[in-house]
Design a protein around this motif. Structure first.
Motif, short mmCIF file in Angstrom:
data_model
loop_
_atom_site.label_atom_id
_atom_site.label_comp_id
_atom_site.label_asym_id
_atom_site.label_seq_id
_atom_site.Cartn_x
_atom_site.Cartn_y
_atom_site.Cartn_z
N ASP A 1 -5.79 8.51 6.03
CA ASP A 1 -4.93 8.61 4.80
C ASP A 1 -4.03 9.84 4.72
N HIS A 2 -4.70 10.89 4.50
CA HIS A 2 -3.90 12.17 4.12
C HIS A 2 -3.21 12.89 5.05
N ALA A 3 -3.54 12.80 6.42
CA ALA A 3 -2.62 13.74 7.30
C ALA A 3 -1.85 12.38 8.14
N GLY B 1 -5.77 2.19 4.42
CA GLY B 1 -5.01 2.78 3.34
C GLY B 1 -5.64 3.81 2.73
N ILE B 2 -5.22 4.35 1.57
CA ILE B 2 -5.59 5.39 0.79
C ILE B 2 -6.96 5.16 0.46
N VAL B 3 -8.11 6.12 0.71
CA VAL B 3 -9.29 5.90 0.27
C VAL B 3 -9.65 5.07 -1.17
N HIS B 4 -8.90 5.54 -2.19
CA HIS B 4 -9.24 5.06 -3.41
C HIS B 4 -8.37 3.89 -3.62
N VAL B 5 -7.55 3.47 -2.93
CA VAL B 5 -6.89 2.34 -3.15
C VAL B 5 -7.69 1.11 -2.21
N GLY C 1 -14.75 13.51 -0.49
CA GLY C 1 -14.18 14.69 -0.69
C GLY C 1 -12.72 14.80 -1.00
N ASP C 2 -12.38 14.08 -2.20
CA ASP C 2 -11.07 14.22 -2.58
C ASP C 2 -10.88 14.26 -3.98
N SER C 3 -10.41 14.93 -4.82
CA SER C 3 -10.74 15.03 -6.32
C SER C 3 -10.32 13.80 -7.17
N HIS C 4 -9.46 12.94 -6.48
CA HIS C 4 -9.05 11.59 -7.27
C HIS C 4 -10.01 10.31 -6.96
N THR C 5 -11.43 11.01 -6.46
CA THR C 5 -12.30 9.99 -6.37
C THR C 5 -12.69 9.32 -7.99
N GLY D 1 4.35 6.08 -4.55
CA GLY D 1 3.16 6.11 -3.68
C GLY D 1 2.19 6.78 -4.39
N SER D 2 1.13 7.11 -3.64
CA SER D 2 -0.03 7.74 -3.92
C SER D 2 -1.28 6.90 -4.59
N CYS D 3 -2.42 7.41 -4.61
CA CYS D 3 -3.48 6.70 -5.37
C CYS D 3 -3.44 6.34 -6.87
N THR D 4 -2.45 7.03 -7.32
CA THR D 4 -2.12 6.74 -8.60
C THR D 4 -1.30 5.63 -9.01
N GLY E 1 -0.54 5.33 3.19
CA GLY E 1 -0.76 6.45 3.41
C GLY E 1 -0.53 7.48 2.17
N CYS E 2 -1.26 8.85 2.18
CA CYS E 2 -0.83 9.65 0.98
C CYS E 2 0.58 10.00 0.95
N SER E 3 1.01 10.36 2.16
CA SER E 3 2.46 10.53 2.17
C SER E 3 2.90 11.68 1.37
N MET E 4 3.83 11.79 0.62
CA MET E 4 4.52 12.84 -0.17
C MET E 4 3.73 13.19 -1.36
N CYS E 5 2.34 12.64 -1.50
CA CYS E 5 1.55 13.02 -2.39
C CYS E 5 0.90 14.53 -2.10
N VAL E 6 0.71 14.59 -1.02
CA VAL E 6 0.22 15.81 -0.35
C VAL E 6 0.84 16.57 0.77
N GLY E 7 2.08 15.78 1.50
CA GLY E 7 2.99 16.45 2.33
C GLY E 7 2.22 17.19 3.34
N SER F 1 3.10 10.29 -8.19
CA SER F 1 1.82 10.91 -7.67
C SER F 1 1.49 11.45 -8.93
N ASN F 2 0.18 12.45 -8.56
CA ASN F 2 -0.49 12.73 -9.60
C ASN F 2 -0.57 14.51 -9.72
N ARG F 3 0.19 15.02 -9.07
CA ARG F 3 0.12 16.65 -9.00
C ARG F 3 1.52 17.06 -8.92
N GLY G 1 4.76 23.34 -4.78
CA GLY G 1 4.63 23.43 -3.20
C GLY G 1 3.70 22.36 -2.86
N ARG G 2 3.31 21.48 -3.96
CA ARG G 2 2.66 20.23 -3.51
C ARG G 2 3.14 19.38 -2.41
N GLN G 3 4.50 19.16 -2.99
CA GLN G 3 5.06 18.08 -2.04
C GLN G 3 6.15 18.67 -1.11
S1 SF4 Z 1 -4.36 12.27 -4.55
FE1 SF4 Z 1 -2.69 11.91 -3.07
S2 SF4 Z 1 -3.69 13.17 -1.19
FE2 SF4 Z 1 -5.55 12.72 -2.48
S3 SF4 Z 1 -6.28 10.74 -2.24
FE3 SF4 Z 1 -4.61 10.37 -3.55
S4 SF4 Z 1 -2.71 9.80 -2.46
FE4 SF4 Z 1 -4.02 10.93 -1.18
#
Ligand code: SF4
Lengths: 192, 466
Positions: B64-66, B112-116, B133-137, B344-347, B405-411, B427-429, B433-435
């Motif tokens: 998802d991330h990359a 898909g995105i791990v948290h989705v 290994g992702d803080s939005h777990t 987008g994003s897991c949020t 995917g994570c797309s522009m949430c993490v860029g 997204s959540n952050r 420079g995040r995006q």
């Molecule tokens: S916060 Fe962003 S980078 Fe992390 S899992 Fe969710 S969508 Fe992906």
């Protein structure tokens, strides 16, 4: 893992509060599968301009910062991502301890696991450190104190197990593996 | 029996060795989710030490991330443009195959995105401990799980032993009373909570969200709230399971079925905090006081009502944020031009989020000069959205419709915003420079983002809602 007892160094001071992991290690460098050489990306967007030239005003680029291994940061350092690249990059750059009044949970735990010492000091000590960049400090992990140049000492909290691991260079995985019989027993009674 | 919180019940049930003064607890992990960006170094460590993955059956991997969201790179025979990303993807493919870990691969319809995908597939189940290994777990806490992000060294610990060393966190109850006003969503609520607690306000704590307004939320909305717990510095967020949870879970591919379902259900019903159980700290707010929110600075705590003005503050992080965002105290955000809108994003990338954005866009166009990117959270969400024709609403309005995917949430997957541009993002952050290097992020709900796309300016979505 390296044994840590004492860290003696002048300080680098980065006073901004809430410095997050995206500043410490910008996301675009995350697509690496290695953990070596990450120091080049440390604070990359503050250290370098768009053409990749060092910004002379940024603290890491000043000549007096060379060789400093203690970073004094503003409050709430390391928030945000679980990316361990942040402590890896600090260590690779040569930082061995980070001092602040508060350090984000996941960053703290990632730091300890890699031998980067997170030091949480009281507000007064912090104010003094922010006001005296380049001060020569001695962090003593056995005594759990930071000694300031004028001889004052400030204590800091350090979880007993983390301290043990850092002092003896023990890695936690070894300890967890020694718990395997208990883990297997837990699995037997909780089988789903 | 002493009264226990839900957190305590889950914690106790997973203590392999309780904590002592000398050592943290050894905590058993039921489900370990893995993705391509934070796992390679952990697998490598295990290989170097000759340690096998202990419970591949409790480990699930996704890309998802990359991973690019561009359809041609996934399905059109065009090679993955970012070489470093392609290498990470291949490395996870190899690691998963070598360890017998199930991987939802590049072209898998469940990727898909791990948290989705965890909740969507029914892998996420009440009472579990879940790490990634992702803080939005923390997202998974919406099901009454203890779920939190870990670093790569800990990913290695869990792969090797299915356990983690943890000190017991404190508990924080966030009670949300009242009813939501029209046009206000779960995203607005959580931004308001973070603005109230501060970005370090939840530090060292597990938040349990409770109260009438929380009970009224759908599972999608509960996930949005729990997702952003980490932005208040909290270790995890959780919501007690109830009928809404069980209805969502029933019939999911990996959820228990038949007699097992009945057994699981009986256990899940025991999870909610006992009446009168004590939390270390409690705060309360009223949902009816929450307006549509938007962030103005460089952390999620710097958020205000969408029609509010930027406050006056004097600390260094605020001034730095003002400089980065090119805003000033006293500025009104509404009416400021935007360049990009990211949904987008897991949020906020689940079906209900896409429906909300599409409802506002229907019959309207994305303003000229604005780029709008809509990235579903999973291939299943994508498919469901297409079955309802939502993709036609988006593309008809002039937005891009992508693979998940994570797309522009993490860029880090090719989707980035250029320096200096303003991005209204679900997204959540909003970190610097995040995006994308120099990109300026404004966090908001799907409808607020869609409203900005239509007008090309920051807009109170209620002005466009019938
Ligand atoms: S916060 Fe962003 S980078 Fe992390 S899992 Fe969710 S969508 Fe992906």
């Amino acid at each position: 893992m390296q044994v840590i007892r004492r860290i003696r160094s002048r300080t680098l001071v980065l006073p901004a509060a809430d410095v997050d992991t995206d500043q410490i290690f910008p996301a675009r460098f995350l697509t690496t599968t290695s953990r070596d050489g990450l120091g080049r990306a440390l604070f990359a967007d503050w250290r370098f301009d768009a053409e990749g030239r060092p910004r002379p005003e940024f603290v890491l680029n000043r000549p007096e910062s060379a060789g400093c291994s203690i970073l004094v940061a503003g409050r709430n350092f390391g928030g945000g991502s679980s990316r361990e690249h942040a402590p890896w990059a600090l260590l690779d750059y040569g930082i061995r301890a980070v001092i602040s009044t508060s350090i984000a949970d996941i960053f703290f735990s990632n730091a300890v696991k890699n031998g980067l010492l997170p030091v949480i000091v009281d507000e007064d000590t912090h104010q003094w450190l922010l006001a005296h960049p380049g001060a020569e400090l001695e962090i003593d992990l056995e005594a759990i104190t930071v000694a300031l140049p004028d001889g004052r000492r400030a204590g800091f909290p350090m979880e007993a197990f983390a301290r043990h691991c850092l002092l003896h260079g023990v890695d936690e995985l070894g300890y967890l593996i020694s718990c395997l019989p208990a883990i297997e027993a837990h699995e037997r009674t909780n089988a789903r | 029996m002493t009264k226990q919180t839900m957190f305590e019940k889950i914690w106790r049930a997973h203590e392999v060795v309780p904590e002592s003064a000398e050592a943290p607890a050894v905590l058993y992990i039921d489900l370990h989710l893995v993705h391509e960006v934070t796992s390679a170094q952990a697998f490598r460590l295990l290989r170097e030490r000759g340690i096998p993955v202990r419970r591949p059956d409790r480990t699930v991997a996704t890309l998802d991330h990359a991973t690019p969201t561009d359809t041609r790179q996934l399905f059109g025979g065009v090679p993955i443009r970012l070489e470093s990303a392609a290498r990470q993807i291949e490395e996870l493919e190899r690691n998963a195959a070598a360890s017998g870990i199930e991987l939802f691969g590049l072209r898998d319809k469940h990727r898909g995105i791990v948290h989705v995908i965890g909740p969507e597939l029914g892998l996420t189940q009440p009472g579990m401990t879940i790490v990634c290994g992702d803080s939005h777990t923390s997202t998974h806490g919406a099901f009454g799980t203890l779920a939190f992000g870990i670093g790569t060294t800990e990913v290695g610990h869990v792969l090797a032993t299915q356990c983690l060393l943890q000190r017991k966190p404190k508990t924080l109850a966030v009670e949300v009373r009242g009813k939501f006003a029209h046009g206000v969503s779960a995203k607005d609520l959580v931004l308001a909570i973070i603005a109230q607690l501060g970005v370090a306000g939840g530090s060292g704590q597990v938040i349990e969200y409770r109260g009438e307004a929380v009970r009224a939320l759908s599972m999608d909305e509960r996930m949005t709230v729990c997702n952003m717990s980490i932005e208040a510095g909290a270790r995890a967020g959780m919501i007690a399971p109830d009928e809404t949870t069980f209805t969502y879970m029933r019939g999911r591919p990996r959820a228990p079925a038949g007699a097992e379902w009945e057994r699981a259900l009986a256990a899940w019903q025991q999870l909610p905090s006992d009446a009168g159980a004590a939390f270390d700290r409690e705060v309360a707010l009223d949902a009816s006081d929450v307006p549509p929110m938007i962030s103005y600075g460089t952390n999620p705590g710097m958020s205000i009502p969408v029609n509010g003005i930027i406050p006056m503050r004097n600390d260094e992080s605020f001034l730095k944020a003002m400089q980065y965002m090119a805003f000033a105290p006293g500025d009104m955000l509404a009416g400021k031009p935007v360049d990009i809108v990211f949904i987008g994003s897991c949020t906020n990338s689940r079906l209900s989020d896409l429906r909300a954005a599409a409802a506002l866009l229907r019959g309207r166009k994305v303003a000229s000069g604005v780029r709008m990117l809509v990235v579903p959270g999973s291939q299943q969400v994508k498919q469901a959205a297409e079955a309802e024709g939502l993709h036609e609403v988006f593309t008809g309005a002039g937005a891009e419709w992508r693979e998940s995917g994570c797309s522009m949430c993490v860029g880090i997957n090719g989707d980035t915003a250029p320096a200096g541009r303003y991005v209204v993002s679900t997204s959540n952050r909003n970190f610097e420079g995040r995006q994308g290097q120099g990109a300026r992020t404004l966090l908001a709900s799907p409808v607020t983002a869609a409203a900005a796309a239509v007008t090309g300016r920051i807009t109170d979505p209620r002005d466009l809602m019938s």
